[in-house]
Design an enzyme around this catalytic site. Structure first.
Site, short mmCIF file in Angstrom:
data_model
loop_
_atom_site.label_atom_id
_atom_site.label_comp_id
_atom_site.label_asym_id
_atom_site.label_seq_id
_atom_site.Cartn_x
_atom_site.Cartn_y
_atom_site.Cartn_z
CG ASP A 196 32.81 25.15 -90.39
OD1 ASP A 196 32.63 24.37 -91.36
OD2 ASP A 196 32.03 26.07 -90.11
CG HIS A 197 34.85 20.67 -94.27
ND1 HIS A 197 34.09 20.07 -93.32
CD2 HIS A 197 34.20 20.51 -95.45
CE1 HIS A 197 33.02 19.55 -93.88
NE2 HIS A 197 33.06 19.81 -95.18
#
Length: 174
Positions: free
Chosen positions: A89-90
């Site tokens: 999850d950037h």
């Protein structure tokens, strides 16, 4: 260390379990928990299959890593594929599950939630393809070698490239 040894032993036990179901299975395969390989699957090569994946009758997989994926009947999957793998999850504070565990107590915070990937009946997935988690590859679709699939692929279409895009429709597939 002990956990690693037990995991490898579990994979080997699953190979023996599936040996009598699949027509041919490599001793180098790693078959994880809750994986279902249908009776009559043709060949399972040097591949890691995990997280409740399924493989349909008549399908073969040469090599790669497959997670949380449903593979239909009579699919041809070439060498070095990566299908349905976890994604970081950037948008979270860290993309490292290790740091998320240290700082926030939960390594899963750094990962996107798992989404099931599905490959329809009669598909051909070329060598070294990457198919993101949560996508659907339609019945009779062909994915060209080295493609990175970021979108759902409709039935009977040929896609290739990075990112993969539609090349043309197949006119005759069953």
């Amino acid at each position: 260390m002990i956990k690693s040894i037990l995991t490898k032993a579990y994979y080997k036990i699953n190979i023996i379990k599936h040996y009598f179901i699949c027509n041919r299975i490599s001793l180098d395969a790693e078959i994880g928990k809750d994986v279902i390989i249908s009776k009559g699957a043709e060949y399972i090569g040097d591949v890691k299959i995990s997280f409740g994946s399924t493989v349909g009758k008549g399908s073969y997989i040469n090599s790669g890593i497959i997670q949380n994926t449903s593979i239909g009947e009579y699919c041809s999957i070439a060498y070095g594929v990566m299908i349905g793998l976890r994604e970081h999850d950037h948008t979270f504070k860290t993309t490292s599950p290790v740091l998320a565990k240290i700082k926030y107590g939960d390594p899963e915070l750094a990962n996107l939630p798992r989404k099931r990937t599905s490959i329809g009946d009669g598909c051909w997935i070329g060598a070294n393809c990457i198919i993101r988690q949560g996508l659907h590859i339609g019945k009779g679709a062909v994915i060209g070698a080295g493609s990175v699939v970021l979108k759902n692929v409709p039935d009977g279409e040929i896609w290739a490239g990075n990112p993969a895009k539609m090349i043309k429709a197949r006119t005759n597939f069953d």
